[in-house]
Structures are given as C-alpha cells and as structure tokens.
Design a protein around this motif. Structure first.
Motif, PDB file in Angstrom:
ATOM      1  N   ASP A 195     -14.631  19.841  10.782  1.00 33.41           N
ATOM      2  CA  ASP A 195     -13.723  18.867  11.401  1.00 33.41           C
ATOM      3  C   ASP A 195     -14.266  17.450  11.269  1.00 33.41           C
ATOM      4  O   ASP A 195     -13.501  16.493  11.063  1.00 33.41           O
ATOM      5  CB  ASP A 195     -13.517  19.199  12.877  1.00 33.41           C
ATOM      6  N   SER A 196     -15.591  17.309  11.373  1.00 31.29           N
ATOM      7  CA  SER A 196     -16.185  15.972  11.327  1.00 31.29           C
ATOM      8  C   SER A 196     -16.091  15.347   9.935  1.00 31.29           C
ATOM      9  O   SER A 196     -16.028  14.124   9.811  1.00 31.29           O
ATOM     10  CB  SER A 196     -17.645  16.026  11.779  1.00 31.29           C
ATOM     11  N   ILE A 197     -16.109  16.183   8.887  1.00 30.33           N
ATOM     12  CA  ILE A 197     -16.018  15.624   7.531  1.00 30.33           C
ATOM     13  C   ILE A 197     -14.600  15.695   6.979  1.00 30.33           C
ATOM     14  O   ILE A 197     -14.359  15.247   5.861  1.00 30.33           O
ATOM     15  CB  ILE A 197     -16.992  16.325   6.550  1.00 30.33           C
ATOM     16  N   ARG A 198     -13.660  16.237   7.764  1.00 30.99           N
ATOM     17  CA  ARG A 198     -12.301  16.361   7.241  1.00 30.99           C
ATOM     18  C   ARG A 198     -11.713  15.024   6.777  1.00 30.99           C
ATOM     19  O   ARG A 198     -11.056  14.991   5.724  1.00 30.99           O
ATOM     20  CB  ARG A 198     -11.382  17.041   8.259  1.00 30.99           C
ATOM     21  N   PRO A 199     -11.902  13.915   7.498  1.00 34.48           N
ATOM     22  CA  PRO A 199     -11.373  12.649   6.969  1.00 34.48           C
ATOM     23  C   PRO A 199     -11.907  12.324   5.571  1.00 34.48           C
ATOM     24  O   PRO A 199     -11.177  11.801   4.726  1.00 34.48           O
ATOM     25  CB  PRO A 199     -11.830  11.621   8.004  1.00 34.48           C
ATOM     26  N   LEU A 200     -13.184  12.615   5.331  1.00 40.50           N
ATOM     27  CA  LEU A 200     -13.742  12.403   3.990  1.00 40.50           C
ATOM     28  C   LEU A 200     -13.102  13.341   2.979  1.00 40.50           C
ATOM     29  O   LEU A 200     -12.838  12.952   1.838  1.00 40.50           O
ATOM     30  CB  LEU A 200     -15.256  12.619   4.020  1.00 40.50           C
ATOM     31  N   LEU A 201     -12.871  14.591   3.401  1.00 41.25           N
ATOM     32  CA  LEU A 201     -12.243  15.552   2.498  1.00 41.25           C
ATOM     33  C   LEU A 201     -10.818  15.130   2.155  1.00 41.25           C
ATOM     34  O   LEU A 201     -10.368  15.309   1.012  1.00 41.25           O
ATOM     35  CB  LEU A 201     -12.241  16.949   3.125  1.00 41.25           C
ATOM     36  N   VAL A 202     -10.100  14.595   3.131  1.00 43.57           N
ATOM     37  CA  VAL A 202      -8.741  14.122   2.879  1.00 43.57           C
ATOM     38  C   VAL A 202      -8.755  13.063   1.781  1.00 43.57           C
ATOM     39  O   VAL A 202      -7.995  13.135   0.799  1.00 43.57           O
ATOM     40  CB  VAL A 202      -8.104  13.553   4.166  1.00 43.57           C
TER      41      VAL A 202
ATOM     42  N   LEU B 210       0.854  -1.180   0.000  1.00 50.39           N
ATOM     43  CA  LEU B 210       0.000   0.000   0.000  1.00 50.39           C
ATOM     44  C   LEU B 210       0.887   1.225   0.000  1.00 50.39           C
ATOM     45  O   LEU B 210       1.899   1.281   0.698  1.00 50.39           O
ATOM     46  CB  LEU B 210      -0.920   0.000   1.223  1.00 50.39           C
ATOM     47  N   ARG B 211       0.510   2.219  -0.797  1.00 52.73           N
ATOM     48  CA  ARG B 211       1.287   3.437  -0.899  1.00 52.73           C
ATOM     49  C   ARG B 211       1.076   4.303   0.329  1.00 52.73           C
ATOM     50  O   ARG B 211       0.134   4.115   1.087  1.00 52.73           O
ATOM     51  CB  ARG B 211       0.876   4.239  -2.149  1.00 52.73           C
ATOM     52  N   SER B 212       1.948   5.286   0.483  1.00 55.37           N
ATOM     53  CA  SER B 212       1.708   6.278   1.518  1.00 55.37           C
ATOM     54  C   SER B 212       0.514   7.122   1.098  1.00 55.37           C
ATOM     55  O   SER B 212       0.180   7.202  -0.079  1.00 55.37           O
ATOM     56  CB  SER B 212       2.943   7.170   1.702  1.00 55.37           C
ATOM     57  N   GLY B 213      -0.144   7.744   2.064  1.00 57.40           N
ATOM     58  CA  GLY B 213      -1.320   8.555   1.758  1.00 57.40           C
ATOM     59  C   GLY B 213      -2.578   7.861   2.260  1.00 57.40           C
ATOM     60  O   GLY B 213      -2.521   6.857   2.979  1.00 57.40           O
ATOM     61  N   PRO B 214      -3.743   8.391   1.905  1.00 54.08           N
ATOM     62  CA  PRO B 214      -5.008   7.847   2.400  1.00 54.08           C
ATOM     63  C   PRO B 214      -5.155   6.360   2.085  1.00 54.08           C
ATOM     64  O   PRO B 214      -4.970   5.929   0.946  1.00 54.08           O
ATOM     65  CB  PRO B 214      -6.059   8.682   1.665  1.00 54.08           C
ATOM     66  N   LEU B 215      -5.507   5.589   3.094  1.00 54.49           N
ATOM     67  CA  LEU B 215      -5.587   4.137   2.942  1.00 54.49           C
ATOM     68  C   LEU B 215      -6.912   3.660   2.369  1.00 54.49           C
ATOM     69  O   LEU B 215      -6.947   2.698   1.596  1.00 54.49           O
ATOM     70  CB  LEU B 215      -5.383   3.463   4.307  1.00 54.49           C
ATOM     71  N   VAL B 216      -8.002   4.313   2.745  1.00 51.06           N
ATOM     72  CA  VAL B 216      -9.318   3.778   2.392  1.00 51.06           C
ATOM     73  C   VAL B 216      -9.501   3.595   0.886  1.00 51.06           C
ATOM     74  O   VAL B 216      -9.958   2.525   0.446  1.00 51.06           O
ATOM     75  CB  VAL B 216     -10.442   4.651   2.998  1.00 51.06           C
ATOM     76  N   PRO B 217      -9.161   4.587   0.031  1.00 50.34           N
ATOM     77  CA  PRO B 217      -9.338   4.368  -1.410  1.00 50.34           C
ATOM     78  C   PRO B 217      -8.514   3.187  -1.925  1.00 50.34           C
ATOM     79  O   PRO B 217      -8.954   2.455  -2.813  1.00 50.34           O
ATOM     80  CB  PRO B 217      -8.875   5.688  -2.031  1.00 50.34           C
ATOM     81  N   GLN B 218      -7.298   3.005  -1.370  1.00 51.68           N
ATOM     82  CA  GLN B 218      -6.462   1.891  -1.796  1.00 51.68           C
ATOM     83  C   GLN B 218      -7.071   0.555  -1.370  1.00 51.68           C
ATOM     84  O   GLN B 218      -7.073  -0.416  -2.139  1.00 51.68           O
ATOM     85  CB  GLN B 218      -5.068   2.029  -1.198  1.00 51.68           C
TER      86      GLN B 218
ATOM     87  N   VAL C  45      -3.225  -3.127   8.368  1.00 55.21           N
ATOM     88  CA  VAL C  45      -3.871  -1.813   8.521  1.00 55.21           C
ATOM     89  C   VAL C  45      -4.853  -1.879   9.686  1.00 55.21           C
ATOM     90  O   VAL C  45      -5.102  -2.941  10.253  1.00 55.21           O
ATOM     91  CB  VAL C  45      -4.613  -1.402   7.236  1.00 55.21           C
ATOM     92  N   GLY C  46      -5.422  -0.736  10.040  1.00 56.15           N
ATOM     93  CA  GLY C  46      -6.391  -0.686  11.113  1.00 56.15           C
ATOM     94  C   GLY C  46      -7.761  -1.202  10.695  1.00 56.15           C
ATOM     95  O   GLY C  46      -8.139  -1.110   9.517  1.00 56.15           O
ATOM     96  N   ARG C  47      -8.493  -1.724  11.659  1.00 51.26           N
ATOM     97  CA  ARG C  47      -9.830  -2.238  11.353  1.00 51.26           C
ATOM     98  C   ARG C  47     -10.758  -1.144  10.870  1.00 51.26           C
ATOM     99  O   ARG C  47     -11.640  -1.397  10.041  1.00 51.26           O
ATOM    100  CB  ARG C  47     -10.427  -2.910  12.595  1.00 51.26           C
ATOM    101  N   SER C  48     -10.592   0.075  11.368  1.00 51.52           N
ATOM    102  CA  SER C  48     -11.487   1.155  10.955  1.00 51.52           C
ATOM    103  C   SER C  48     -11.339   1.448   9.470  1.00 51.52           C
ATOM    104  O   SER C  48     -12.326   1.755   8.786  1.00 51.52           O
ATOM    105  CB  SER C  48     -11.211   2.421  11.772  1.00 51.52           C
ATOM    106  N   SER C  49     -10.119   1.353   8.936  1.00 53.40           N
ATOM    107  CA  SER C  49      -9.905   1.583   7.502  1.00 53.40           C
ATOM    108  C   SER C  49     -10.560   0.484   6.681  1.00 53.40           C
ATOM    109  O   SER C  49     -11.189   0.747   5.647  1.00 53.40           O
ATOM    110  CB  SER C  49      -8.407   1.642   7.191  1.00 53.40           C
ATOM    111  N   VAL C  50     -10.427  -0.764   7.148  1.00 54.82           N
ATOM    112  CA  VAL C  50     -11.081  -1.881   6.458  1.00 54.82           C
ATOM    113  C   VAL C  50     -12.590  -1.705   6.498  1.00 54.82           C
ATOM    114  O   VAL C  50     -13.290  -1.900   5.494  1.00 54.82           O
ATOM    115  CB  VAL C  50     -10.681  -3.225   7.097  1.00 54.82           C
ATOM    116  N   ARG C  51     -13.102  -1.305   7.657  1.00 60.67           N
ATOM    117  CA  ARG C  51     -14.549  -1.134   7.820  1.00 60.67           C
ATOM    118  C   ARG C  51     -15.090  -0.099   6.837  1.00 60.67           C
ATOM    119  O   ARG C  51     -16.143  -0.291   6.220  1.00 60.67           O
ATOM    120  CB  ARG C  51     -14.873  -0.731   9.252  1.00 60.67           C
ATOM    121  N   GLU C  52     -14.367   1.011   6.674  1.00 60.50           N
ATOM    122  CA  GLU C  52     -14.831   2.064   5.765  1.00 60.50           C
ATOM    123  C   GLU C  52     -14.777   1.593   4.316  1.00 60.50           C
ATOM    124  O   GLU C  52     -15.688   1.869   3.528  1.00 60.50           O
ATOM    125  CB  GLU C  52     -13.985   3.324   5.953  1.00 60.50           C
ATOM    126  N   ALA C  53     -13.722   0.861   3.945  1.00 55.37           N
ATOM    127  CA  ALA C  53     -13.632   0.349   2.576  1.00 55.37           C
ATOM    128  C   ALA C  53     -14.772  -0.623   2.295  1.00 55.37           C
ATOM    129  O   ALA C  53     -15.383  -0.595   1.217  1.00 55.37           O
ATOM    130  CB  ALA C  53     -12.276  -0.328   2.358  1.00 55.37           C
TER     131      ALA C  53
END
Length: 230
Positions: free
Chosen positions: A167-174, A7-15, A47-55
């Motif tokens: 702040d609450s949507i910043r992770p989505l914006l990232v 996995l590349r550096s940067g946001p994990l969820v799209p990957q 990776v973290g479970r939260s990233s897997v959960r979002e994907a």
C-alpha cells in the motif's frame, strides 16, 4: 486549469516532471536561476503542491535541480543528451520500483498459495476478469484494475506488513505502470502470466505461483535493465 498548460488525465507526476524539465531544456529556466516555489507552480499549473514536490524531487535526483532548504530550488544543470538521457533516467527509476515490487509479490504469491480460501479465489477470478477487460480502457483504468488484482493477492497472503508495504508503494507503482503503458511500446503482454498465477493459487502450488509472478514482472525488468546499457 490556470495558464495555457494542458495536463492529460492519469498520473500527474510524470507529466509535471516532463513539463518542468522542458523549461530547463528550452532555456526558460537558466542555469543557476531560482525556479518558482512549489506553491507558485501548483497555482500556475492548477495541481496539488504534493505533485509538484514529487516532480521537483525526481528532477533533483536526476541532478537537474538543486533543492536548498530554506533558500529555494535552483537549476543545477541543463539536460544533456536530449530525450535519450531522459529515457535512461526514467528507466532507472522504474527498475528500482519494479525491484521492490518483485520482492513483495514473490513472497505474497508463495503465502497466498498456502492460505487462499475458496471465497478468496472466487473474488480473485472476478478481479482477473476485470483486469483483462480493462486492457482496452484508458491507462488509468487499466492501471487501477491491474494493481487491484495484485493487491488482492497481498491480502490473501495474510501478512499485514507485506500488505502495508504494498500500500505504501502503490502510488509509485501507479506512476511506474502508467509510464510503462504510455511510453514502452515493447512492453510484453503478461495476461497469460496472470492466468497462470490464479491457476497456481487455486491448485495451492506455491512454486508455480512464484514462477508465474516472476513471469509477469521479469520481462519488463529485463527491458528496463537493457535500456540502462543502450
């Protein structure tokens, strides 16, 4: 990292979303089969479970997975239409994020034009320079600098609820901005709109600040809307 997955550096969820979709597309996970649990996937991929959960949530939203609480997650259907459909679905999600972002930032720009203090504007100028300098850096560095700039305008606006919503949507914006930077080569350069926004705030011109904010976000939203109909 566990296994042969890179996995590349940067946001994990799209990957992760693409990696899991590829397993469906390539037939590793067949129609109706139960996929590994979030914990198993997190351990396998390092990776973290939260990233897997979002994907998984995104793939379920697209109809590729069926999450049955207390039972497991199952392959609902194979992707059809190949990369074209995946791009369509991705653009639809990005457009939703940008619609929310626009609503927040338009109002924040109006309020900031009325409430900005000289010291606020000096700091904002510094953040603008950092944002512009970051355009030649990695995606992660640029995304952080760009959103820091916009978060500063939310702070200047002086509305705690607007700031909390941002702040609450910043992770989505990232994730959304990283997707655009990495996968939308036609994405317009909106540096001039950022310059115009700061000048409008310095002049206390709310109308110009709103116009500059729209000039920053609307071209990208037009690209995403156009993509929905291709």
């Amino acid at each position: 990292m566990a296994g042969s997955h890179t996995l590349r550096s940067g946001p994990l969820v799209p990957q992760l979303e693409e990696l899991l979709a590829a397993r469906i597309r390539d037939g590793k996970w067949t129609l109706g089969s139960r996929i590994p649990s979030e914990a198993e996937l997190a351990t396998e991929l390092g990776v973290g479970r939260s990233s897997v959960r979002e994907a998984v949530r995104l793939l379920a939203r697209d109809g590729l997975l069926d999450v049955r609480h207390g039972v497991g997650t199952f392959v609902a259907k194979p992707p059809t239409g190949g990369a074209g459909l995946e791009k369509l679905l991705r653009r639809a999600r990005l457009l939703e994020v940008y619609e929310v972002r626009r609503a927040l930032e338009i109002e924040a720009a109006r309020l900031a034009a009325e409430r900005a203090r000289p010291e606020d504007l000096r700091r904002l100028r510094e953040q603008l320079s950092t944002r512009h300098d970051s355009t030649t850096e990695s995606t992660a560095v640029f995304v952080a600098a760009d959103l820091d700039f916009h978060a500063a305008i939310l702070e200047i606006a002086g509305n705690s609820i607007l700031s909390a919503l941002f702040d609450s949507i910043r992770p989505l914006l990232v994730d959304a901005l990283a997707e655009l930077v990495d996968h939308e080569p036609g994405r317009p350069d909106t540096s001039c709109a950022h310059d115009d926004l700061v000048r409008a705030l310095e002049a206390g011109d709310a109308e110009a600040a709103v116009a500059a904010t729209a000039a920053n976000l609307d071209p990208t939203m037009s690209i995403l809307r156009k993509g929905e109909h291709q």
